[in-house]
Every structure is written in C-alpha cells, then in structure tokens.
Design a protein around this motif. Structure first.
Motif, PDB file in Angstrom:
ATOM      1  N   GLN A 186      -4.170   8.515   6.486  1.00 31.09           N
ATOM      2  CA  GLN A 186      -5.464   7.694   5.850  1.00 31.09           C
ATOM      3  C   GLN A 186      -5.228   7.152   4.484  1.00 31.09           C
ATOM      4  O   GLN A 186      -5.546   8.074   3.416  1.00 31.09           O
ATOM      5  CB  GLN A 186      -6.658   8.478   7.096  1.00 31.09           C
ATOM      6  CG  GLN A 186      -8.244   8.162   6.057  1.00 31.09           C
ATOM      7  CD  GLN A 186      -9.072   9.389   6.435  1.00 31.09           C
ATOM      8  OE1 GLN A 186      -8.851  10.297   7.303  1.00 31.09           O
ATOM      9  NE2 GLN A 186     -10.310   8.280   7.265  1.00 31.09           N
ATOM     10  N   ASP A 187      -5.822   6.431   4.441  1.00 28.23           N
ATOM     11  CA  ASP A 187      -5.611   5.410   2.872  1.00 28.23           C
ATOM     12  C   ASP A 187      -7.092   6.896   2.021  1.00 28.23           C
ATOM     13  O   ASP A 187      -7.953   7.052   2.997  1.00 28.23           O
ATOM     14  CB  ASP A 187      -6.593   4.025   2.790  1.00 28.23           C
ATOM     15  CG  ASP A 187      -6.660   3.543   1.489  1.00 28.23           C
ATOM     16  OD1 ASP A 187      -5.286   3.309   0.463  1.00 28.23           O
ATOM     17  OD2 ASP A 187      -7.562   3.875   0.774  1.00 28.23           O
TER      18      ASP A 187
ATOM     19  N   ILE B 199      -8.398  -4.245   2.528  1.00 28.19           N
ATOM     20  CA  ILE B 199      -7.392  -3.808   2.779  1.00 28.19           C
ATOM     21  C   ILE B 199      -5.922  -4.271   3.660  1.00 28.19           C
ATOM     22  O   ILE B 199      -5.402  -4.698   4.466  1.00 28.19           O
ATOM     23  CB  ILE B 199      -7.315  -2.840   5.105  1.00 28.19           C
ATOM     24  CG1 ILE B 199      -8.257  -3.467   5.575  1.00 28.19           C
ATOM     25  CG2 ILE B 199      -8.459  -1.356   4.677  1.00 28.19           C
ATOM     26  CD1 ILE B 199      -8.202  -3.220   6.726  1.00 28.19           C
TER      27      ILE B 199
ATOM     28  N   ILE C 152      -0.481   7.309   2.147  1.00 25.98           N
ATOM     29  CA  ILE C 152      -1.685   8.437   2.419  1.00 25.98           C
ATOM     30  C   ILE C 152      -1.663   9.301   3.795  1.00 25.98           C
ATOM     31  O   ILE C 152      -2.145   8.591   4.326  1.00 25.98           O
ATOM     32  CB  ILE C 152      -2.745   7.834   1.435  1.00 25.98           C
ATOM     33  CG1 ILE C 152      -2.878   7.143   0.465  1.00 25.98           C
ATOM     34  CG2 ILE C 152      -3.934   8.496   0.899  1.00 25.98           C
ATOM     35  CD1 ILE C 152      -2.112   7.584  -0.958  1.00 25.98           C
TER      36      ILE C 152
ATOM     37  N   TYR D 186      -5.867   2.065  -4.642  1.00 25.73           N
ATOM     38  CA  TYR D 186      -6.134   1.880  -2.872  1.00 25.73           C
ATOM     39  C   TYR D 186      -7.036   1.158  -2.663  1.00 25.73           C
ATOM     40  O   TYR D 186      -7.714   0.427  -2.711  1.00 25.73           O
ATOM     41  CB  TYR D 186      -7.045   3.638  -2.894  1.00 25.73           C
ATOM     42  CG  TYR D 186      -6.007   4.747  -3.456  1.00 25.73           C
ATOM     43  CD1 TYR D 186      -4.846   5.347  -3.155  1.00 25.73           C
ATOM     44  CD2 TYR D 186      -6.361   5.618  -4.566  1.00 25.73           C
ATOM     45  CE1 TYR D 186      -4.533   5.907  -3.596  1.00 25.73           C
ATOM     46  CE2 TYR D 186      -5.618   5.555  -5.109  1.00 25.73           C
ATOM     47  CZ  TYR D 186      -4.699   6.484  -4.975  1.00 25.73           C
ATOM     48  OH  TYR D 186      -3.894   7.211  -5.124  1.00 25.73           O
ATOM     49  N   ASP D 187      -7.847   1.046  -1.480  1.00 23.95           N
ATOM     50  CA  ASP D 187      -8.791   0.050  -0.609  1.00 23.95           C
ATOM     51  C   ASP D 187      -9.591  -0.040  -1.638  1.00 23.95           C
ATOM     52  O   ASP D 187     -10.419   0.556  -1.530  1.00 23.95           O
ATOM     53  CB  ASP D 187      -8.667   0.658   0.918  1.00 23.95           C
ATOM     54  CG  ASP D 187      -6.869   0.433   2.008  1.00 23.95           C
ATOM     55  OD1 ASP D 187      -6.237   0.039   1.234  1.00 23.95           O
ATOM     56  OD2 ASP D 187      -7.430   1.182   2.933  1.00 23.95           O
TER      57      ASP D 187
ATOM     58  N   SER E 222     -10.337   5.810   2.358  1.00 24.19           N
ATOM     59  CA  SER E 222     -11.392   5.577   3.675  1.00 24.19           C
ATOM     60  C   SER E 222     -11.935   7.399   3.955  1.00 24.19           C
ATOM     61  O   SER E 222     -12.738   8.064   4.163  1.00 24.19           O
ATOM     62  CB  SER E 222     -10.604   5.010   4.567  1.00 24.19           C
ATOM     63  OG  SER E 222     -10.288   5.681   6.020  1.00 24.19           O
TER      64      SER E 222
ATOM     65  N   CYS F 244     -14.491  -1.845   5.439  1.00 19.94           N
ATOM     66  CA  CYS F 244     -13.052  -1.912   4.471  1.00 19.94           C
ATOM     67  C   CYS F 244     -13.432  -3.804   3.432  1.00 19.94           C
ATOM     68  O   CYS F 244     -11.915  -4.001   4.022  1.00 19.94           O
ATOM     69  CB  CYS F 244     -12.176  -2.188   4.953  1.00 19.94           C
ATOM     70  SG  CYS F 244     -12.309  -2.354   6.997  1.00 19.94           S
TER      71      CYS F 244
ATOM     72  N   ALA G 283       0.710  -1.227  -0.353  1.00 14.22           N
ATOM     73  CA  ALA G 283       0.146   0.004  -0.267  1.00 14.22           C
ATOM     74  C   ALA G 283       0.505   1.432   0.372  1.00 14.22           C
ATOM     75  O   ALA G 283       1.689   1.083   0.102  1.00 14.22           O
ATOM     76  CB  ALA G 283      -0.783   0.048   1.166  1.00 14.22           C
TER      77      ALA G 283
ATOM     78  N   LYS H 248      -0.235  11.644  -1.288  1.00 14.96           N
ATOM     79  CA  LYS H 248       0.207  10.459  -1.474  1.00 14.96           C
ATOM     80  C   LYS H 248       2.155  10.906  -1.268  1.00 14.96           C
ATOM     81  O   LYS H 248       3.200  11.823  -2.081  1.00 14.96           O
ATOM     82  CB  LYS H 248      -0.434   9.776  -3.054  1.00 14.96           C
ATOM     83  CG  LYS H 248       0.661   8.258  -3.414  1.00 14.96           C
ATOM     84  CD  LYS H 248       0.104   7.658  -3.454  1.00 14.96           C
ATOM     85  CE  LYS H 248       0.783   7.798  -5.356  1.00 14.96           C
ATOM     86  NZ  LYS H 248       0.257   7.210  -6.403  1.00 14.96           N
TER      87      LYS H 248
ATOM     88  N   ARG I 170      -2.343  -3.271   3.948  1.00 13.09           N
ATOM     89  CA  ARG I 170      -2.005  -2.802   4.821  1.00 13.09           C
ATOM     90  C   ARG I 170      -1.984  -3.879   5.890  1.00 13.09           C
ATOM     91  O   ARG I 170      -1.388  -4.075   7.301  1.00 13.09           O
ATOM     92  CB  ARG I 170      -2.118  -1.314   4.806  1.00 13.09           C
ATOM     93  CG  ARG I 170      -3.483  -1.361   5.149  1.00 13.09           C
ATOM     94  CD  ARG I 170      -4.205  -0.024   5.110  1.00 13.09           C
ATOM     95  NE  ARG I 170      -4.532   0.303   4.032  1.00 13.09           N
ATOM     96  CZ  ARG I 170      -3.556   1.652   4.247  1.00 13.09           C
ATOM     97  NH1 ARG I 170      -2.616   1.498   4.681  1.00 13.09           N
ATOM     98  NH2 ARG I 170      -3.322   1.835   2.631  1.00 13.09           N
TER      99      ARG I 170
END
Length: 404
Positions: A209-210, A309, A153, A392-393, A213, A354, A150, A188, A312
């Motif tokens: 925080q991704d 997720i 962010i 991203y997630d 999210s 998530c 990941a 990023k 991560r």
C-alpha cells in the motif's frame, strides 16, 4: 547490457496487447512473467520495467520512431530501438534493428525534451486540462514526478506483528527495507522484489500500500468499538487498515457496487486476521438507506481519474478520455450527496481520491457543503498530496464532520 531475444519478444508481445488490444498493463505484465519458468528475477525485472517504461513514454518514443497507432510489430520494434538507443544499450544485429538511426534518435529526443507534452508523454487534452486546473509550474513538476517509477511500499499489519519484527523477517527472506519518516506503519523496499511470494505475506503480516494511501484511514480517526462504513471499499486495502487501527474491535461495513471486488476482500481479510469486516454489495438504494444516521465514521474513497497514481498505472493516461472525467465528477458528487446520509450526527467522514485535479477534490467538497444535504456538515481539514513533494502517490483527503 546485452539484449536477449526471448526477453525482447516478450516485451514486444506485451506492448502489442496493451496498445492494440486495450488490456491493462499490470495484468499483461503478470501474464508475461509466467511465460517461462527458467527466467530469473533479473529477466522478469527487465521485462516488467521495459514494458512499463515504453508504455509510460509511448507518445515520446512513437514520435521519435515516426510511427503512429495502431502499432504493428515493426512499429513496436522501432519504438523498442528508440528506448534502447536512448539508454546506450547496444543493438544486436537482428533484422528488427536494421538501419536504426542512432544519431537521429538522439537529436530528435533533445528537440522534443523542450515540449512538455512530448517530454512527459501525455495527450494534448490532458495536458491542457491539468494546466487549467493546476497552473503551468505546478503541473510541470507534478507530471514529471508521476512519470517516475513508484517505490514498493508495505503497510505492516499490526493485527499480527509490528514493524521491527516484519523488517527482521523480510530480511531473513533476503528483502531489505527501510522505515519512512512520518509514515509509522510503512516500510519501503530498498530494491524491487516479488513480495507476494514471501512467507510473511502469505501469513498476513503486511499489505502492499503506497505511503499516501496509508494516510487515508489514519485521518478518519477511528477508535476500537466504532461502527465504520467504507462506502467504496473495492478490494479493501483501506478496510484492512481500518481493522488494524480498530484492533479488530467494533464493526467495519465494507460496501461496493462490484461483488467480485468484495470477494477479493474476503480472502484478504482472512489472511490478515481481520474479523470485524462485514461485506455488503450496493445492488440497490436499500443498503444505503438502512444505514442512515448509523455510522460513527464514514470513508468515501471515491472513484476518480486516477491521475495521482500514474507512476504505478502509466497506461491509465492513454485510456482516460475527457468525457470520463466529466462523468466521474458527477458520480463523485452523487456519492457525496447520498452516502453522507449514513453518518451519525457528530460523526466524521473522509472524502478521498487518488487524483490531483481540484475539480475532483476540493471543488467537490465545496459543492457538497454548499448544497442542501451538505448544509449540516463542516470541513475540519483537507490535505493535498503531490508526488513531486512527497515522493509518493498524488492524493486528496478531506475530513468532514456532521453537526450534532
């Protein structure tokens, strides 16, 4: 690249604790990195990234190394040798690497690449479940993306600064960042760095925080002065985002069944300068009942499998069990049924997870809307976010409105 014995020993120690003592990888890595103050950023990076990589591909490396759990230290060295060989890293003449069959390792790797459960290193039951819910094509793309490392962010804290000033200040601390199109408060990192040691983090200028999210609080459509309930607040990342969106005006009630998580939020809120957050532990049914028909907005960031997720938290796929997913789906529905009563007529709530499994997401919303308690609600919109599409997630976000 040259392998250093003390760093390799740290990796083996970490893997032993994660695989055999069932500790969480992130906590183990944090402890490992504090072991020797002489280690520089490159040393710490090697330890963290190697541990995570071997955890991520545990099944693949164990199959190639021909070892089975529980892994003793010799087994772990064999898995490490597989990792190094596949990356073309020369193995030193240490006893741990004697008779490492490099050609056999590469041949076995090429053979296993054709089988998804080995290539992506996932349990049989999880692979089967995801195929049933998402289909072969979608799951193949998604699990490949979830096995990538990941990005780091950041979300700018607009209660204290703006994105340009944060970028400049981070640059002054030798951290280069770039903006992300479609995510107005996100930065990023161009290269991984320990941002928690920066002065601007200590001053509350940002949270990690991704990007996916960050969409959750935004979709709740809050306004300054509203009464907002974050019903599964945890350590409060989304509560802090809501406080910024509300410009510290109005009230955010951050609730959770775990008091220790709310204590963490109290510290974070002070650092962020977020003063409109009230903490409330859910220790009985009373806190929910007291808020019936009171909230303008309600966030249900529901407990879930966490499959979105895995980038991560790669060890999560080894800790997950089929019965956990069945139990968590019932918990999600119970939360929807009971917590939704806190919303005012005409108010909006967001149900988010998530996870990428429809049974935790759209199917839960549909089940709620078709129930007696959900008959007075309607779905406004929902968003399925996949890692292979967004980068991203994986997330699910549904906006639900209560009729007036």
């Amino acid at each position: 690249m040259r392998l250093h014995k003390n760093l390799c020993f740290a990796v083996i120690d970490g893997l032993h604790i994660i695989f055999n003592e069932d500790e969480y990888a992130d906590k183990v890595v944090q402890a490992l990195l504090k072991r020797d103050k002489r280690w520089g950023s490159r040393d710490r990076g090697f330890i963290a990234e190697t541990v995570y990589e071997i955890v991520r591909f545990k099944r693949l490396y164990a199959e190639i190394a021909e070892v089975k759990e529980p892994f003793n230290r010799d087994n772990l060295w064999r898995m490490f040798a597989v990792w190094a060989t596949l990356r073309g890293i020369p193995l030193p003449k240490w006893k741990y690497f004697e008779d490492t069959p490099a050609r056999k390792i590469k041949g076995k790797f090429d053979e296993l690449l054709k089988i998804r459960k080995y290539r992506e290193s996932i349990p049989d039951w999880l692979d089967q479940l995801a195929v049933e819910e998402l289909g072969e094509t979608l799951w193949t793309k998604e699990i490949a993306a979830l096995n990538q490392q990941a990005d780091v962010i950041l979300r700018v804290n607009t209660l204290k600064t703006n994105i340009k000033d944060l970028q400049n200040r981070l640059q002054s601390e030798n951290i280069e960042t770039e903006t992300i199109n479609g995510y107005p408060m996100a930065l990023k990192l161009k290269e991984r760095a320990n941002v928690f040691q920066t002065e601007c983090f200590k001053d509350g200028w940002f949270e990690v925080q991704d990007a996916s999210s960050q969409l959750v609080a935004t979709m709740l459509d809050v306004k300054p002065g509203m009464k907002v309930v974050d019903a599964c607040a945890g350590a409060g990342g989304k509560s802090l985002h809501l406080a910024a969106l509300m410009e510290n005006k109005g009230q955010i009630i951050a609730m959770d069944i775990y008091a220790n998580k709310l204590k963490n939020l109290k510290v974070r809120a002070k650092r962020n300068g977020a003063f409109n957050i009230e903490l409330k532990e859910i220790d009985s049914t009373k806190p929910i009942k007291k808020l019936h028909d009171k909230a303008d907005r309600l966030l249900i960031d529901a407990p879930c499998s966490g499959l979105g997720i895995l980038r991560r938290n790669p060890d999560a796929k080894w800790k997950l069990q089929p019965e956990f997913i069945e139990n968590i789906k019932q918990t999600q529905q119970d939360i929807l049924q009971n917590y939704s009563k806190m919303l005012k007529p005409g108010g909006k709530m967001v149900y988010a997870t998530c996870s990428v499994l429809p049974s935790e997401n759209a199917q839960q919303v549909e089940r709620f809307l078709n129930s007696e308690n959900g008959s007075n609600f309607k779905l406004v919109e929902d968003k399925r976010i996949f890692a292979h599409e967004s980068g991203y997630d994986g997330f699910y976000i549904a906006v639900i409105e209560k009729n007036k």
